[in-house]
Motif scaffolding. Structure first.
Motif, PDB file in Angstrom:
ATOM      1  N   VAL A   1       4.837  21.465  -1.156  1.00  0.00           N
ATOM      2  CA  VAL A   1       4.364  22.179  -2.114  1.00  0.00           C
ATOM      3  C   VAL A   1       4.169  21.146  -3.220  1.00  0.00           C
ATOM      4  O   VAL A   1       3.109  21.404  -3.977  1.00  0.00           O
ATOM      5  N   GLU A   2       4.461  19.788  -3.145  1.00  0.00           N
ATOM      6  CA  GLU A   2       4.229  19.004  -4.271  1.00  0.00           C
ATOM      7  C   GLU A   2       3.027  18.289  -3.732  1.00  0.00           C
ATOM      8  O   GLU A   2       2.355  17.638  -4.790  1.00  0.00           O
ATOM      9  N   SER A   3       2.455  18.506  -2.614  1.00  0.00           N
ATOM     10  CA  SER A   3       1.558  17.771  -2.037  1.00  0.00           C
ATOM     11  C   SER A   3       0.540  18.801  -1.906  1.00  0.00           C
ATOM     12  O   SER A   3      -0.527  18.644  -1.031  1.00  0.00           O
ATOM     13  N   ARG A   4       0.468  20.132  -2.380  1.00  0.00           N
ATOM     14  CA  ARG A   4      -0.051  21.306  -1.928  1.00  0.00           C
ATOM     15  C   ARG A   4      -1.728  20.973  -1.932  1.00  0.00           C
ATOM     16  O   ARG A   4      -2.350  20.420  -2.967  1.00  0.00           O
ATOM     17  N   GLY A   5      -2.316  21.527  -1.089  1.00  0.00           N
ATOM     18  CA  GLY A   5      -3.801  21.288  -0.982  1.00  0.00           C
ATOM     19  C   GLY A   5      -4.272  19.966  -0.417  1.00  0.00           C
ATOM     20  O   GLY A   5      -5.617  19.654  -0.078  1.00  0.00           O
ATOM     21  N   ARG A   6      -3.490  18.961  -0.021  1.00  0.00           N
ATOM     22  CA  ARG A   6      -3.932  17.991   0.592  1.00  0.00           C
ATOM     23  C   ARG A   6      -3.338  17.704   2.043  1.00  0.00           C
ATOM     24  O   ARG A   6      -2.114  18.259   2.190  1.00  0.00           O
TER      25      ARG A   6
ATOM     26  N   VAL B   1      -4.372  20.807  10.472  1.00  0.00           N
ATOM     27  CA  VAL B   1      -5.537  20.356  10.279  1.00  0.00           C
ATOM     28  C   VAL B   1      -5.897  19.078  11.657  1.00  0.00           C
ATOM     29  O   VAL B   1      -5.511  18.067  11.835  1.00  0.00           O
ATOM     30  N   ARG B   2      -6.654  19.751  12.611  1.00  0.00           N
ATOM     31  CA  ARG B   2      -6.770  19.126  13.590  1.00  0.00           C
ATOM     32  C   ARG B   2      -7.097  17.754  13.518  1.00  0.00           C
ATOM     33  O   ARG B   2      -8.358  17.327  12.916  1.00  0.00           O
ATOM     34  N   GLY B   3      -6.409  16.812  14.263  1.00  0.00           N
ATOM     35  CA  GLY B   3      -6.630  15.393  14.126  1.00  0.00           C
ATOM     36  C   GLY B   3      -6.399  14.665  13.006  1.00  0.00           C
ATOM     37  O   GLY B   3      -6.262  13.430  12.889  1.00  0.00           O
ATOM     38  N   LEU B   4      -5.666  15.307  12.189  1.00  0.00           N
ATOM     39  CA  LEU B   4      -5.332  14.780  10.769  1.00  0.00           C
ATOM     40  C   LEU B   4      -3.860  14.895  10.276  1.00  0.00           C
ATOM     41  O   LEU B   4      -3.351  13.818   9.684  1.00  0.00           O
ATOM     42  N   GLY B   5      -3.509  16.121  10.740  1.00  0.00           N
ATOM     43  CA  GLY B   5      -2.222  16.439  10.154  1.00  0.00           C
ATOM     44  C   GLY B   5      -1.871  17.902   9.559  1.00  0.00           C
ATOM     45  O   GLY B   5      -2.265  18.798  10.367  1.00  0.00           O
ATOM     46  N   TYR B   6      -1.131  18.002   8.391  1.00  0.00           N
ATOM     47  CA  TYR B   6      -0.829  19.319   7.995  1.00  0.00           C
ATOM     48  C   TYR B   6      -1.096  19.696   6.496  1.00  0.00           C
ATOM     49  O   TYR B   6      -1.154  18.477   5.728  1.00  0.00           O
ATOM     50  N   ARG B   7      -1.356  20.743   6.204  1.00  0.00           N
ATOM     51  CA  ARG B   7      -1.766  21.087   4.783  1.00  0.00           C
ATOM     52  C   ARG B   7      -1.085  22.359   4.435  1.00  0.00           C
ATOM     53  O   ARG B   7      -1.207  23.275   5.125  1.00  0.00           O
ATOM     54  N   LEU B   8      -0.605  22.336   3.338  1.00  0.00           N
ATOM     55  CA  LEU B   8      -0.098  23.749   2.736  1.00  0.00           C
ATOM     56  C   LEU B   8      -0.930  24.379   1.701  1.00  0.00           C
ATOM     57  O   LEU B   8      -1.305  23.851   0.700  1.00  0.00           O
TER      58      LEU B   8
ATOM     59  N   PRO C   1       0.719  -1.204  -0.058  1.00  0.00           N
ATOM     60  CA  PRO C   1      -0.042  -0.146   0.107  1.00  0.00           C
ATOM     61  C   PRO C   1       0.838   1.184  -0.043  1.00  0.00           C
ATOM     62  O   PRO C   1       2.028   1.399   0.697  1.00  0.00           O
ATOM     63  N   PHE C   2       0.351   2.244  -0.588  1.00  0.00           N
ATOM     64  CA  PHE C   2       1.028   3.616  -0.736  1.00  0.00           C
ATOM     65  C   PHE C   2       0.438   4.867  -0.428  1.00  0.00           C
ATOM     66  O   PHE C   2      -0.695   4.663  -0.216  1.00  0.00           O
ATOM     67  N   SER C   3       1.346   5.649   0.106  1.00  0.00           N
ATOM     68  CA  SER C   3       0.430   7.051   0.181  1.00  0.00           C
ATOM     69  C   SER C   3       0.353   7.871  -1.120  1.00  0.00           C
ATOM     70  O   SER C   3       1.304   7.816  -2.094  1.00  0.00           O
ATOM     71  N   MET C   4      -0.928   8.266  -1.412  1.00  0.00           N
ATOM     72  CA  MET C   4      -1.344   8.976  -2.651  1.00  0.00           C
ATOM     73  C   MET C   4      -0.340  10.236  -2.841  1.00  0.00           C
ATOM     74  O   MET C   4       0.109  10.568  -3.839  1.00  0.00           O
ATOM     75  N   ALA C   5      -0.227  10.934  -1.528  1.00  0.00           N
ATOM     76  CA  ALA C   5       0.835  12.151  -1.820  1.00  0.00           C
ATOM     77  C   ALA C   5       2.234  11.690  -2.092  1.00  0.00           C
ATOM     78  O   ALA C   5       2.889  12.283  -3.224  1.00  0.00           O
ATOM     79  N   GLU C   6       2.741  10.470  -1.783  1.00  0.00           N
ATOM     80  CA  GLU C   6       4.003  10.038  -2.323  1.00  0.00           C
ATOM     81  C   GLU C   6       3.890   9.794  -3.945  1.00  0.00           C
ATOM     82  O   GLU C   6       4.779  10.108  -4.620  1.00  0.00           O
ATOM     83  N   LEU C   7       2.826   8.900  -4.105  1.00  0.00           N
ATOM     84  CA  LEU C   7       2.632   8.711  -5.807  1.00  0.00           C
ATOM     85  C   LEU C   7       2.600   9.999  -6.681  1.00  0.00           C
ATOM     86  O   LEU C   7       3.297   9.909  -7.392  1.00  0.00           O
ATOM     87  N   VAL C   8       1.852  10.931  -6.031  1.00  0.00           N
ATOM     88  CA  VAL C   8       1.656  12.143  -7.018  1.00  0.00           C
ATOM     89  C   VAL C   8       3.239  12.997  -7.044  1.00  0.00           C
ATOM     90  O   VAL C   8       3.363  13.571  -7.947  1.00  0.00           O
ATOM     91  N   ALA C   9       3.672  12.979  -5.997  1.00  0.00           N
ATOM     92  CA  ALA C   9       5.236  13.721  -5.748  1.00  0.00           C
ATOM     93  C   ALA C   9       6.039  12.820  -6.803  1.00  0.00           C
ATOM     94  O   ALA C   9       6.633  13.603  -7.339  1.00  0.00           O
ATOM     95  N   ARG C  10       5.874  11.556  -6.764  1.00  0.00           N
ATOM     96  CA  ARG C  10       6.981  10.791  -7.604  1.00  0.00           C
ATOM     97  C   ARG C  10       6.468  11.165  -8.920  1.00  0.00           C
ATOM     98  O   ARG C  10       7.629  11.271  -9.976  1.00  0.00           O
ATOM     99  N   THR C  11       5.257  10.976  -9.249  1.00  0.00           N
ATOM    100  CA  THR C  11       4.877  11.620 -10.655  1.00  0.00           C
ATOM    101  C   THR C  11       5.325  13.007 -11.294  1.00  0.00           C
ATOM    102  O   THR C  11       5.814  12.958 -12.330  1.00  0.00           O
ATOM    103  N   THR C  12       5.051  13.917 -10.181  1.00  0.00           N
ATOM    104  CA  THR C  12       5.535  15.165 -10.659  1.00  0.00           C
ATOM    105  C   THR C  12       7.023  15.217 -11.003  1.00  0.00           C
ATOM    106  O   THR C  12       7.618  15.977 -11.914  1.00  0.00           O
ATOM    107  N   ALA C  13       7.882  14.416 -10.085  1.00  0.00           N
ATOM    108  CA  ALA C  13       9.020  14.652 -10.082  1.00  0.00           C
ATOM    109  C   ALA C  13       9.799  13.849 -11.264  1.00  0.00           C
ATOM    110  O   ALA C  13      10.598  14.349 -11.899  1.00  0.00           O
TER     111      ALA C  13
END
Length: 224
Positions: A164-169, A213-220, A105-117
């Motif tokens: 920045v590569e995961s901006r909005g998430r 984002v309380r209880g979930l994490g952080y977002r840029l 299983p993978f992190s969607m943010a990681e996959l998007v970041a690798r795609t953009t890279a």
């Protein structure tokens, strides 16, 4: 302005396929998905993807068997998506022509970041990323806000680049640990310490951009 990059996602798991397509579209890319590779040659000619996200195990031709077909058709980069995480499997994927490898299983943010890279390395995305008055150059490891350089440590820059590569998430602490430090079982206070330092440096140039984002994490984002 150049047209958005195009990504074709091949995965027989409908939930994964639709989730990846949705995430890539949310990142400004043109993304489509297929459940298998039976019509891959036609899709390469008509959709003309700039990158493929390719599942290793699919009905019909498997992803690893499709790699030579892709390479014969051109130099479209490929990110392999698979549960096979043995070193020999990774080496085989790279030997067949894969450009990157994401394990399920993978992190969607990681996959998007690798795609953009990968797309950025291939010249299909701008060399710099702009979010409001923040400008990040991933290749040069430089960041500016309001036209002024931010004096960041290597870890702070990796952290900022992830955001920045995961901006909005929203990114959880576990995701951040995995993607910045390479593991997810360490003290989550590590994230808080480096994130606090990064925020202080960024906020000398303007309002807060990395929000809790309380209880979930952080977002840029530009707005809270």
């Amino acid at each position: 302005m150049p047209a958005p990059a195009r990504v074709l996602v091949l995965d027989d798991d409908e939930t994964i396929r639709l989730s990846v397509v949705t995430a890539l579209r949310a990142d400004g890319l043109i993304a489509e998905g297929d459940a298998d590779g039976r019509h891959l040659t036609e899709r390469l000619a008509t959709f003309r993807p700039d990158l493929l996200v390719l599942d290793w195990m699919m009905p019909g031709p498997t992803g690893i068997r499709l790699l030579p077909v892709i390479r014969e058709a051109g130099d479209t980069p490929v990110i392999m998506l698979t549960a096979r995480d043995e070193v020999d499997d990774r080496l085989r994927g790279f030997a067949e022509g894969a450009d990157d490898y994401v394990v399920k299983p993978f992190s969607m943010a990681e996959l998007v970041a690798r795609t953009t890279a990968v797309l950025r390395r291939r010249g299909r995305l701008p060399a710099t990323i702009e979010v409001g008055d923040l400008v990040v150059d991933p290749d040069a490891a430089l960041a500016r806000r309001g036209g002024e350089a931010l004096d960041l440590t290597a870890t702070e820059f990796r952290l900022l680049r992830l955001f920045v590569e995961s901006r909005g998430r929203t990114l959880s602490k576990a995701q951040i640990l995995t993607e910045v430090w390479g593991y997810d079982d360490y003290d989550p206070n590590l994230v808080e310490v480096h994130l606090s330092a990064l925020r202080r440096k960024m906020e000398t140039r303007g309002p807060r951009m990395i929000h809790t984002v309380r209880g979930l994490g952080y977002r840029l984002s530009v707005a809270p």
